[in-house]
Design an enzyme around this catalytic site. Structure first.
Site, PDB file in Angstrom:
ATOM      1  N   HIS A  80      -3.385  -2.113  -4.039  1.00 49.74           N
ATOM      2  CA  HIS A  80      -2.794  -1.669  -2.706  1.00 49.74           C
ATOM      3  C   HIS A  80      -1.853  -2.650  -2.243  1.00 49.74           C
ATOM      4  O   HIS A  80      -0.916  -2.904  -3.066  1.00 49.74           O
ATOM      5  CB  HIS A  80      -3.959  -1.242  -1.569  1.00 49.74           C
ATOM      6  CG  HIS A  80      -3.549  -0.749  -0.438  1.00 49.74           C
ATOM      7  ND1 HIS A  80      -2.379  -0.229  -0.133  1.00 49.74           N
ATOM      8  CD2 HIS A  80      -4.281  -0.543   0.999  1.00 49.74           C
ATOM      9  CE1 HIS A  80      -2.281   0.304   1.190  1.00 49.74           C
ATOM     10  NE2 HIS A  80      -3.362   0.114   1.743  1.00 49.74           N
ATOM     11  N   HIS A 112       2.192   5.911  -7.607  1.00 53.57           N
ATOM     12  CA  HIS A 112       1.669   6.099  -6.091  1.00 53.57           C
ATOM     13  C   HIS A 112       0.922   7.417  -6.210  1.00 53.57           C
ATOM     14  O   HIS A 112       1.245   8.363  -6.724  1.00 53.57           O
ATOM     15  CB  HIS A 112       3.100   6.126  -5.323  1.00 53.57           C
ATOM     16  CG  HIS A 112       2.765   5.764  -3.666  1.00 53.57           C
ATOM     17  ND1 HIS A 112       2.205   6.892  -3.052  1.00 53.57           N
ATOM     18  CD2 HIS A 112       2.815   4.844  -3.087  1.00 53.57           C
ATOM     19  CE1 HIS A 112       2.142   6.347  -1.747  1.00 53.57           C
ATOM     20  NE2 HIS A 112       2.327   4.996  -1.856  1.00 53.57           N
ATOM     21  N   ASP A 163       6.599  -1.955  -3.926  1.00 53.35           N
ATOM     22  CA  ASP A 163       6.026  -3.356  -4.312  1.00 53.35           C
ATOM     23  C   ASP A 163       6.773  -3.867  -5.423  1.00 53.35           C
ATOM     24  O   ASP A 163       6.716  -4.933  -5.785  1.00 53.35           O
ATOM     25  CB  ASP A 163       4.284  -3.477  -4.459  1.00 53.35           C
ATOM     26  CG  ASP A 163       4.002  -3.312  -3.078  1.00 53.35           C
ATOM     27  OD1 ASP A 163       4.279  -3.693  -2.304  1.00 53.35           O
ATOM     28  OD2 ASP A 163       2.608  -2.715  -3.308  1.00 53.35           O
TER      29      ASP A 163
HETATM   30  N1  CMC Z   1       0.847   1.790 -15.140  1.00 51.32           N
HETATM   31  C1  CMC Z   1       0.457   2.403 -16.054  1.00 51.32           C
HETATM   32  N2  CMC Z   1      -0.138   3.462 -15.972  1.00 51.32           N
HETATM   33  C2  CMC Z   1      -0.343   4.007 -14.947  1.00 51.32           C
HETATM   34  C3  CMC Z   1      -0.022   3.413 -13.533  1.00 51.32           C
HETATM   35  C4  CMC Z   1       0.621   2.099 -13.753  1.00 51.32           C
HETATM   36  N3  CMC Z   1       1.021   1.403 -12.872  1.00 51.32           N
HETATM   37  N4  CMC Z   1      -0.335   4.039 -12.615  1.00 51.32           N
HETATM   38  C5  CMC Z   1      -0.983   4.972 -13.014  1.00 51.32           C
HETATM   39  N5  CMC Z   1      -1.356   5.112 -14.272  1.00 51.32           N
HETATM   40  C6  CMC Z   1      -1.428   5.858 -15.196  1.00 51.32           C
HETATM   41  C7  CMC Z   1      -3.016   5.967 -15.240  1.00 51.32           C
HETATM   42  O1  CMC Z   1      -3.511   5.230 -16.081  1.00 51.32           O
HETATM   43  C8  CMC Z   1      -3.471   7.472 -15.497  1.00 51.32           C
HETATM   44  O2  CMC Z   1      -3.118   7.731 -16.855  1.00 51.32           O
HETATM   45  P1  CMC Z   1      -4.113   8.782 -17.622  1.00 51.32           P
HETATM   46  O3  CMC Z   1      -4.022   9.973 -17.047  1.00 51.32           O
HETATM   47  O4  CMC Z   1      -3.637   8.715 -18.934  1.00 51.32           O
HETATM   48  O5  CMC Z   1      -5.718   8.141 -17.501  1.00 51.32           O
HETATM   49  C9  CMC Z   1      -2.428   8.271 -14.756  1.00 51.32           C
HETATM   50  O6  CMC Z   1      -1.343   7.447 -14.530  1.00 51.32           O
HETATM   51  C10 CMC Z   1      -2.727   8.491 -13.398  1.00 51.32           C
HETATM   52  O7  CMC Z   1      -3.293   7.390 -12.676  1.00 51.32           O
HETATM   53  P2  CMC Z   1      -4.238   7.452 -11.453  1.00 51.32           P
HETATM   54  O8  CMC Z   1      -4.866   5.814 -11.496  1.00 51.32           O
HETATM   55  O9  CMC Z   1      -5.104   8.390 -11.454  1.00 51.32           O
HETATM   56  O10 CMC Z   1      -3.302   7.361 -10.109  1.00 51.32           O
HETATM   57  P3  CMC Z   1      -3.536   7.265  -8.694  1.00 51.32           P
HETATM   58  O11 CMC Z   1      -2.966   8.006  -8.093  1.00 51.32           O
HETATM   59  O12 CMC Z   1      -5.225   7.228  -8.602  1.00 51.32           O
HETATM   60  O13 CMC Z   1      -3.320   5.657  -8.524  1.00 51.32           O
HETATM   61  C11 CMC Z   1      -1.918   3.793  -7.902  1.00 51.32           C
HETATM   62  C12 CMC Z   1      -2.314   5.368  -7.766  1.00 51.32           C
HETATM   63  C13 CMC Z   1      -0.885   3.226  -6.990  1.00 51.32           C
HETATM   64  C14 CMC Z   1      -3.297   3.006  -7.442  1.00 51.32           C
HETATM   65  C15 CMC Z   1      -1.680   3.570  -9.553  1.00 51.32           C
HETATM   66  O14 CMC Z   1      -0.617   4.139  -9.822  1.00 51.32           O
HETATM   67  C16 CMC Z   1      -1.661   2.028  -9.597  1.00 51.32           C
HETATM   68  O15 CMC Z   1      -2.529   1.391 -10.000  1.00 51.32           O
HETATM   69  N6  CMC Z   1      -0.385   1.412  -9.872  1.00 51.32           N
HETATM   70  C17 CMC Z   1      -0.245  -0.140  -9.866  1.00 51.32           C
HETATM   71  C18 CMC Z   1      -0.613  -0.554  -8.492  1.00 51.32           C
HETATM   72  C19 CMC Z   1       0.403  -0.758  -7.446  1.00 51.32           C
HETATM   73  O16 CMC Z   1       1.779  -0.717  -7.729  1.00 51.32           O
HETATM   74  N7  CMC Z   1       0.029  -0.268  -6.412  1.00 51.32           N
HETATM   75  C20 CMC Z   1       0.909  -0.421  -5.081  1.00 51.32           C
HETATM   76  C21 CMC Z   1       1.002   0.977  -4.472  1.00 51.32           C
HETATM   77  S1  CMC Z   1       2.313   1.224  -3.422  1.00 51.32           S
HETATM   78  C22 CMC Z   1       1.798   0.182  -2.271  1.00 51.32           C
HETATM   79  C23 CMC Z   1       0.693   0.698  -1.040  1.00 51.32           C
HETATM   80  O17 CMC Z   1       0.594   1.565  -0.557  1.00 51.32           O
HETATM   81  O18 CMC Z   1      -0.338   0.016  -1.516  1.00 51.32           O
END
Ligand code: CMC
Length: 432
Positions: free
Chosen positions: A272, A311, A367
């Site tokens: 986050h 996201h 970010d």
């Molecule tokens: N790098 C590589 N792979 C990713 C990433 C990433 N940053 N984000 C998601 N994935 C992949 C994940 O491994 C999964 O792949 P698979 O289907 O093969 O298992 C797929 O994409 C879906 O991911 P998810 O974890 O189910 O997606 P989510 O909606 O639960 O997570 C997130 C959203 C923001 C937590 C995630 O994209 C992430 O961890 N990003 C990196 C951290 C980040 O930049 N966070 C800031 C978010 S914006 C500021 C805020 O509001 O906090």
């Protein structure tokens, strides 16, 4: 399966366990989860629930504050597009808008800015406990604790039913978050705390409290403006992890300092608000262009994430990231270009054209570039989540205020699907 169009705003569900059909009203594109409870196999049955880990498809409230369309990349505060607010407004004006629903008149804005200035100092005892943190304490941990502790200075904060007192706490939180954030930074440097100054704007004050040595500090107005824009972009993001934490903890009717401290805790995490700090550390670790391919292979192999990408809601582009890229250019014009920028740009180019990221709809989020701006402003990485918290405070207090007045809200309490052992008898220790 064919469907007959009808005008009825209802959903018919047939329970194949019993053959019974139920008609549930649809309102605002949702059904009431509690309406499912009438669906039972017999009288002893608890009734049907939904299972929704991480709230992927559950609306927890009705809110009039922020509209977000993840597919279209739209973000609006009280109906105003984020692009217009970032270009024309100021952080404090946006804070007023989020809290009170309308842009202030010139007189209202003057009054509001004055009120924030009246409350930007903290009790001297706060200074004493800030000094008690270990020299290498993380500034976000300090901020979290300091905001929780701040509530102890205001016993009136527990009177959450009083609209005037709620306003007062909102003002105090917005005004003091910046002071405490800057002080957390000064503590890590072992430098004396700088007091806020009525003559300075909100953002200029923050920069001065961070960087002033002796009596001298003059912020470059272009950098001050870029930081103000970043605060605007972070001000609210509807029911994100930290705002949900504020609402959930606040639903117990605790004071808003405790609820906002919970929000800071949620924001601290690397998925986050900690992501901006993680982005910068990632860019530094990659270090040179030659290391990028191996790094990207590691991401695609699932060894780590490309921080600043992806996201939960934005699946096309994050409108905040577009505005930040422009702010990045403005800042680098003043400070000179960060060597990490070219690594970030290369990562973005690869990711936007790579099947792994395209298929998963992973785009740069707010970010990805904000850390580069903060770095250019001379702010160290561990302060990045603190800046996010300062920006998000108006959103937290606006959402808290809305929640308190929402007669449909009750103490937040999800259900669970129990998967542990069935009832069994206690076994004496000698028999285990
Ligand atoms: N790098 C590589 N792979 C990713 C990433 C990433 N940053 N984000 C998601 N994935 C992949 C994940 O491994 C999964 O792949 P698979 O289907 O093969 O298992 C797929 O994409 C879906 O991911 P998810 O974890 O189910 O997606 P989510 O909606 O639960 O997570 C997130 C959203 C923001 C937590 C995630 O994209 C992430 O961890 N990003 C990196 C951290 C980040 O930049 N966070 C800031 C978010 S914006 C500021 C805020 O509001 O906090």
């Amino acid at each position: 399966m064919t469907t007959q169009p009808t005008n009825a705003e209802t959903l018919t569900i047939t329970d194949n366990r019993t053959g019974q059909s139920y008609e549930l009203p649809i309102s605002d594109g949702t059904i009431r989860a509690t309406d499912l409870r009438q669906i039972k196999t017999d009288d002893a049955d608890f009734g049907l629930m939904t299972y929704d880990p991480a709230f992927m498809n559950t609306a927890s409230c009705r809110s009039a504050i922020t509209f977000l369309d993840g597919d279209a990349g739209v973000l609006q505060y009280r109906g105003y597009p984020i692009e217009q607010l970032a270009a024309k407004s100021t952080f404090l004006e946006v804070a007023y808008l989020l809290l009170y629903g309308e842009l202030p008149s010139a007189t209202q804005l003057d009054g509001w800015v004055g009120e924030i200035a009246d409350h930007m100092f903290v009790h001297e005892n706060v200074r004493v406990f800030m000094e008690g943190f270990r020299y290498n304490a993380h500034p976000m941990g300090m901020l979290l604790s300091a905001i929780g502790a701040l509530g102890t200075f205001y016993p009136d904060a527990s009177k959450i039913g009083d609209a005037d007192l709620r306003h007062l706490q909102a003002v105090r939180l917005i005004a003091k978050m910046r002071t405490l954030g800057a002080w957390a930074f000064r503590h890590t440097l072992g430098q004396p705390f700088v007091y806020p100054d009525r003559e300075k704007s909100y953002t200029e004050n923050f920069l001065a409290m961070m960087f002033q040595i002796g009596n001298k500090y003059e912020a470059d107005p272009r950098l001050e403006h870029a930081l103000d824009v970043l605060f605007i972009l972070h001000a609210d993001q509807e029911q994100n992890c930290s705002t949900s934490a504020v609402r959930s903890v606040g639903s117990s009717q605790v004071d808003p300092y405790s609820a906002v401290a919970a929000g800071i805790g949620a924001l601290y995490g690397p998925l986050h608000g900690g992501a901006n700090e993680a982005v910068l550390r990632m860019l530094r670790r990659i270090g040179t262009q030659e290391n990028i391919p191996a790094f990207m292979e590691g991401v695609k192999a699932g060894n780590e994430r490309l921080m600043g990408f992806g996201h939960r809601v934005y699946k096309n582009f994050d409108p905040r990231a577009t505005i930040i890229k422009k702010a990045c250019d403005d800042v680098f014009e003043v400070t000179g270009v960060s060597p990490l920028l070219s690594i970030a740009q290369e990562l973005e180019q690869i990711a936007l054209n790579d099947e792994y990221f395209v298929a998963r709809k992973l785009y740069p989020n707010v970010d990805f570039y904000s850390g580069l701006i903060y770095e250019a402003l001379g702010i160290p990485a561990e302060m990045f989540p603190v800046l996010f918290a300062i920006g998000r405070t108006p959103g937290w207090v606006a959402q808290w205020n809305e929640m308190i007045q929402d007669t449909e809200q009750k103490i937040s309490r999800p259900r669970q699907v129990y998967i542990g052992p069935a009832a069994r008898d206690y076994v004496a220790i000698e028999n285990r």
